[in-house]
Each structure stands twice: as C-alpha cells, then as structure tokens.
Design an enzyme around this catalytic site. Structure first.
Site, PDB file in Angstrom:
ATOM      1  N   THR A   1       0.836  -1.209   0.000  1.00 50.61           N
ATOM      2  CA  THR A   1       0.000   0.000   0.000  1.00 50.61           C
ATOM      3  C   THR A   1       0.868   1.256   0.000  1.00 50.61           C
ATOM      4  O   THR A   1       1.947   1.276   0.620  1.00 50.61           O
ATOM      5  CB  THR A   1      -0.933   0.020   1.229  1.00 50.61           C
TER       6      THR A   1
ATOM      7  N   HIS B   1      -1.705  -0.759   8.070  1.00 48.19           N
ATOM      8  CA  HIS B   1      -0.630  -0.323   7.172  1.00 48.19           C
ATOM      9  C   HIS B   1       0.725  -0.864   7.653  1.00 48.19           C
ATOM     10  O   HIS B   1       1.593  -1.218   6.861  1.00 48.19           O
ATOM     11  CB  HIS B   1      -0.596   1.206   7.072  1.00 48.19           C
TER      12      HIS B   1
ATOM     13  N   LYS C   1       1.625  -4.267   6.450  1.00 45.46           N
ATOM     14  CA  LYS C   1       2.163  -4.285   5.084  1.00 45.46           C
ATOM     15  C   LYS C   1       3.663  -3.937   5.076  1.00 45.46           C
ATOM     16  O   LYS C   1       4.420  -4.433   4.240  1.00 45.46           O
ATOM     17  CB  LYS C   1       1.403  -3.288   4.206  1.00 45.46           C
TER      18      LYS C   1
HETATM   19  N1  USQ Z   1     -11.679   9.801   4.350  1.00 48.24           N
HETATM   20  C1  USQ Z   1     -12.540  10.870   4.414  1.00 48.24           C
HETATM   21  N2  USQ Z   1     -13.868  10.612   4.476  1.00 48.24           N
HETATM   22  C2  USQ Z   1     -14.398   9.347   4.464  1.00 48.24           C
HETATM   23  C3  USQ Z   1     -13.498   8.264   4.401  1.00 48.24           C
HETATM   24  C4  USQ Z   1     -12.146   8.513   4.342  1.00 48.24           C
HETATM   25  O1  USQ Z   1     -12.120  12.030   4.409  1.00 48.24           O
HETATM   26  O2  USQ Z   1     -15.627   9.193   4.537  1.00 48.24           O
HETATM   27  C5  USQ Z   1     -10.220  10.064   4.254  1.00 48.24           C
HETATM   28  C6  USQ Z   1      -9.360   9.368   5.297  1.00 48.24           C
HETATM   29  O3  USQ Z   1      -9.286  10.125   6.489  1.00 48.24           O
HETATM   30  C7  USQ Z   1      -8.024   9.250   4.575  1.00 48.24           C
HETATM   31  C8  USQ Z   1      -8.404   9.149   3.108  1.00 48.24           C
HETATM   32  O4  USQ Z   1      -9.769   9.544   3.017  1.00 48.24           O
HETATM   33  O5  USQ Z   1      -7.273  10.410   4.754  1.00 48.24           O
HETATM   34  C9  USQ Z   1      -8.280   7.746   2.541  1.00 48.24           C
HETATM   35  O6  USQ Z   1      -9.050   6.873   3.356  1.00 48.24           O
HETATM   36  P1  USQ Z   1      -9.639   5.493   2.778  1.00 48.24           P
HETATM   37  O7  USQ Z   1     -10.489   4.896   3.838  1.00 48.24           O
HETATM   38  O8  USQ Z   1     -10.221   5.701   1.440  1.00 48.24           O
HETATM   39  O9  USQ Z   1      -8.292   4.688   2.523  1.00 48.24           O
HETATM   40  P2  USQ Z   1      -7.218   4.103   3.527  1.00 48.24           P
HETATM   41  O10 USQ Z   1      -7.696   3.960   4.916  1.00 48.24           O
HETATM   42  O11 USQ Z   1      -5.975   4.894   3.330  1.00 48.24           O
HETATM   43  O12 USQ Z   1      -7.054   2.625   2.959  1.00 48.24           O
HETATM   44  C10 USQ Z   1      -7.390   2.293   1.608  1.00 48.24           C
HETATM   45  C11 USQ Z   1      -7.599   0.796   1.547  1.00 48.24           C
HETATM   46  C12 USQ Z   1      -6.286   0.117   1.901  1.00 48.24           C
HETATM   47  C13 USQ Z   1      -5.171   0.638   1.021  1.00 48.24           C
HETATM   48  C14 USQ Z   1      -5.085   2.149   1.079  1.00 48.24           C
HETATM   49  C15 USQ Z   1      -4.135   2.746   0.071  1.00 48.24           C
HETATM   50  O13 USQ Z   1      -8.633   0.415   2.440  1.00 48.24           O
HETATM   51  O14 USQ Z   1      -6.444  -1.290   1.764  1.00 48.24           O
HETATM   52  O15 USQ Z   1      -3.971   0.090   1.475  1.00 48.24           O
HETATM   53  O16 USQ Z   1      -6.373   2.697   0.745  1.00 48.24           O
HETATM   54  S1  USQ Z   1      -3.405   4.264   0.677  1.00 48.24           S
HETATM   55  O17 USQ Z   1      -4.464   5.145   1.166  1.00 48.24           O
HETATM   56  O18 USQ Z   1      -2.683   4.855  -0.397  1.00 48.24           O
HETATM   57  O19 USQ Z   1      -2.565   3.878   1.795  1.00 48.24           O
END
Ligand code: USQ
Length: 394
Positions: A144, A182, A185
């Site tokens: 990730t 994370h 990973k």
């Molecule tokens: N976020 C909002 N509003 C929401 C949901 C999320 O503002 O309703 C924000 C979160 O705070 C965060 C961002 O959007 O800053 C991304 O959150 P996410 O839930 O879309 O993604 P994340 O938790 O980072 O995890 C997802 C996948 C994970 C993958 C990762 C890639 O669930 O499996 O590893 O994306 S990355 O984000 O590049 O690490």
C-alpha cells in the site's frame, strides 16, 4: 501463464480473476470468505449483490468458457498453502489475501493483533511454500502507498540513494505507516525483501493507492460477475463511500480539514497494473517496488467531483465535513513517484469524472441495499482507541 490469486473472493480478486482469464491466463484462486464476515461484523453488506462462490464459479464457466480452479482455504494454514501450490504449480502468485482496512485494525487489541497475525503470517506461509515447491514463481504482493505515510519530501518507488557521512548507499525509503493495518504491510515488505535475498525468490511489491469504482474493461453485462462494493466505515474507501452517500442522499463526509492527499486509481486501472506486473516478471532474486496510482487528489476535491457527477445525474447532494476519527495530517506535502508501471505501458484512464459517473449509475440500481445498511456509513472507530460517532464540523 498459470496465475494463483490469494483472496480471489474480494473486491480486487474477483475482478482480477476475470481480467486475467479474458487475457488467456489459467487462473486458480484461494479464499476463506473472511471479507464477507468482516463487513457483516461492521453491520454492512456489499452494495452490489455478490453471489455465493458456487454460483460465481458456475457463471464464470458459463460466460468465459473456462474453469476458475478454486479452493476454500486459510493462508495461515501452512499445509493448505503448500498443497495448493504443489497441485497448481503457479508461475505467478498475486497475493491479495489480507485484511485490508485501517479502521478495522484500530478497533481494539483483538483487531490489531488479528490484522498483523493474519497478514504477516499468511504472507510468510506463502513465501515458505514458494521456496519449497515453486521458487521460480513470481510473487505480486499487494502492499500500500500507506506504507510510506505522508513525509515532507518526495517519495521514490521503494528505494532511494542516500549519502551519509561521506558514504553512499541505495536503501529502502523509510516507512511511516498510519495504522496497525498499514504497519502489517510494512512488515510484509521487509519479510519479502529477505526471502528474495536468501532464497532467490522474485517479487513485485505493489504500493497501491486508494481504489474506487465498480467496473473492469470488457466486463460482460451479467450481475453474477459483479465484484463487491463496500461503503461501511472500515471496508469502503473514500470515493466509494462518497458515491454510496450520494446515492442515498446523505451528505458527503470529508474528514477534518479535508486536505489529506492520496494517490487514487479506478478498479479497471488496478487490473491493468497488476496484469502488467504479472506479465513482466522481475529477474530471479529481484525484489522490486511499483507505486501504483493514477493521480493525486485531496479528499475535499474528491467530494466536489462526486457532488458534480451526482448533479449531472439529477442527484442533489451536500458536502459536510465531519470530525476526523483518525490521527493523520489533514494538510500536507505529498509527491510520490510512479514511473515504473508507465514504463511498462500502463495507460491511465484519466477521466475520473466519467468513472465516478459510471459508479453512481451502477449504485443507483442497488440504492435499497445501501439504505438498509445506512448506519454503517457513519464512522465511530477512533485512532485514540475510543468509540464515538463523528459529528458534523459545520
Ligand atoms: N476519508 C474521508 N472521508 C471518508 C473516508 C475517508 O475524508 O468518509 C479520508 C481518510 O481520512 C483518509 C483518506 O480519506 O485520509 C483515505 O481513506 P480510505 O479509507 O479511502 O483509505 P485508507 O484507509 O488509506 O485505505 C485504503 C484501503 C487500503 C489501502 C489504502 C491505500 O482500504 O487497503 O492500502 O487505501 S493508501 O491510502 O494509499 O494507503
């Protein structure tokens, strides 16, 4: 090529099995259906009505004229992993079989330890089984972008040159994970690096950004082939959650100041990138890292994009930031490289607005399935360990 997909029942796995089959590969898959249980535990369900595996396999056979070789199995069970690898003799293994949610891993000690035991243990079993029965196979491992965190400097693809006290070295770029998930990973990446070094296995560690959307290229119109689509606080990613909110008329919820920047890519591009990795393996003993995303956005801009796409379809939605349940930077520098996949021929979709529109149109067919689980949209899992619903900020 014979390709084994670990986690074939999931969001990416079920789509990839189809994409690889359409490209002529022989595909096998293993899964324990845990994703279905985790989403149910969150009081939710897939917005798309995903079928039981027996029905999925029958549809697969009927539509593609090929069998998907499937085994229900647990990656934490070494004998199960070894026996499946021995019988299928994969040339490539795409490892998507992990618990993928940051909030789920932050729930409590049980979920944190589960995330790490499950993810790290499953990957170690795969590495040992590869060593013992198919050391020439290529491991495409889903990592990730979140492994790097959000440092105040550019992020290279895995490695960087550093000069320290007059000496130079090519070293892994520092990892600063933002959740127990994370972090699992990060541990995987270290373990894979070591297996490649000691046992001359080869691996592509894919630092993937946030995936969204419902579609893959050339997907036949048959509801039984749809992949899952989650919108709950744990397994729904931000654009998918915004789309689900828009469809049921709830405000879109950027967390906090909304300046969190991430790399994003549509599901169809994720398929293209994983396939490029499979079809272009590294050399024996090589561990390489691909940063896999199409474009950078912050979560406020994405809310505006979903609002606009929804308006084009006649849906009036508002944007209401809510208290951020996570501990993360809400305004920050973010500039990761992503060159390796482009060099291999990755052609990004680019039209994110169009992809969001398609997603909204698909979801409108399943509005009732989101409505009956509407409460699952509201986050209450906090990074400080408490459990409290986030209120609107304005
Ligand atoms: N976020 C909002 N509003 C929401 C949901 C999320 O503002 O309703 C924000 C979160 O705070 C965060 C961002 O959007 O800053 C991304 O959150 P996410 O839930 O879309 O993604 P994340 O938790 O980072 O995890 C997802 C996948 C994970 C993958 C990762 C890639 O669930 O499996 O590893 O994306 S990355 O984000 O590049 O690490």
């Amino acid at each position: 090529m014979r390709v084994l997909i670990a986690g074939v029942d999931g969001y990416l796995g079920w789509a990839l099995a189809q994409h690889l089959t359409m490209r002529g590969h022989e595909v096998a898959g293993i899964d324990l259906f845990l994703r279905r249980d985790w989403v149910a535990e969150m009081g939710s369900q897939s917005a798309t009505p995903i079928r039981r595996m027996t029905e999925r396999l029958a549809a697969f056979r009927e539509i593609y004229g090929r069998n998907l070789i499937f085994r229900k199995g647990d990656l934490r069970d070494y004998d199960c992993v070894l026996n499946f690898l021995k019988s299928f003799q994969p040339e490539a293994i795409v490892h998507l079989g992990e618990m993928p949610s940051a909030p789920y891993s932050m729930l409590d000690v049980h979920h944190a330890t589960f995330a790490q035991f499950n993810n790290i243990g499953g990957t170690l079993n795969l590495l040992f089984a590869m060593r013992d029965c198919c050391p020439e196979a290529h491991l495409v491992k889903l990592g990730t972008m979140g492994e790097y965190g959000t440092p105040n400097v550019d992020i290279p693809e895995g490695f960087f040159e550093i000069e320290y006290r007059g000496r130079k070295e090519r070293l892994p770029f520092p990892r600063q994970a933002g959740s127990w998930y994370h972090q699992s990973k990060v541990h995987d990446s270290n373990n894979i690096t070591m297996a490649c070094k000691f046992w001359k296995l080869c691996s592509t560690d894919v630092m993937q950004g946030v995936v969204f959307g419902t579609r893959i290229d050339k997907m036949p119109e048959d509801e039984r082939l749809l992949t899952r689509f989650d919108f709950d606080q744990c397994f729904g990613t931000v654009i998918n959650r915004y789309c689900a909110q828009a469809v049921v008329g709830k405000p879109l919820t950027p967390f906090g100041k909304g300046g969190q920047r991430r790399g994003f890519l549509p599901l169809r591009d994720s398929m293209q990138c994983l396939t490029l990795a499979v079809e272009n393996p590294p050399a024996k003993g090589e561990y390489r890292v691909f940063n896999q995303f199409e474009e950078l956005y912050n979560v406020s801009d994405l809310a505006e994009k979903v609002k606009k796409a929804a308006a084009d379809l006649g849906l009036q939605v508002s944007i209401r930031p809510i208290e951020n349940p996570r501990i993360e930077m809400e305004e920050h520098y973010y500039n990761p490289d992503h060159k390796h996949l482009l060099d291999l021929g990755y052609k990004p979709t680019h039209d994110i607005a169009q992809e969001i529109r398609i997603t909204l149109q698909d979801l409108l067919n399943y509005k009732d399935r989101i409505l009956v689980r509407e409460e699952a949209l509201d986050p209450d899992i906090r990074w400080d360990g408490s459990r409290r619903r986030s209120g609107y900020l304005a």
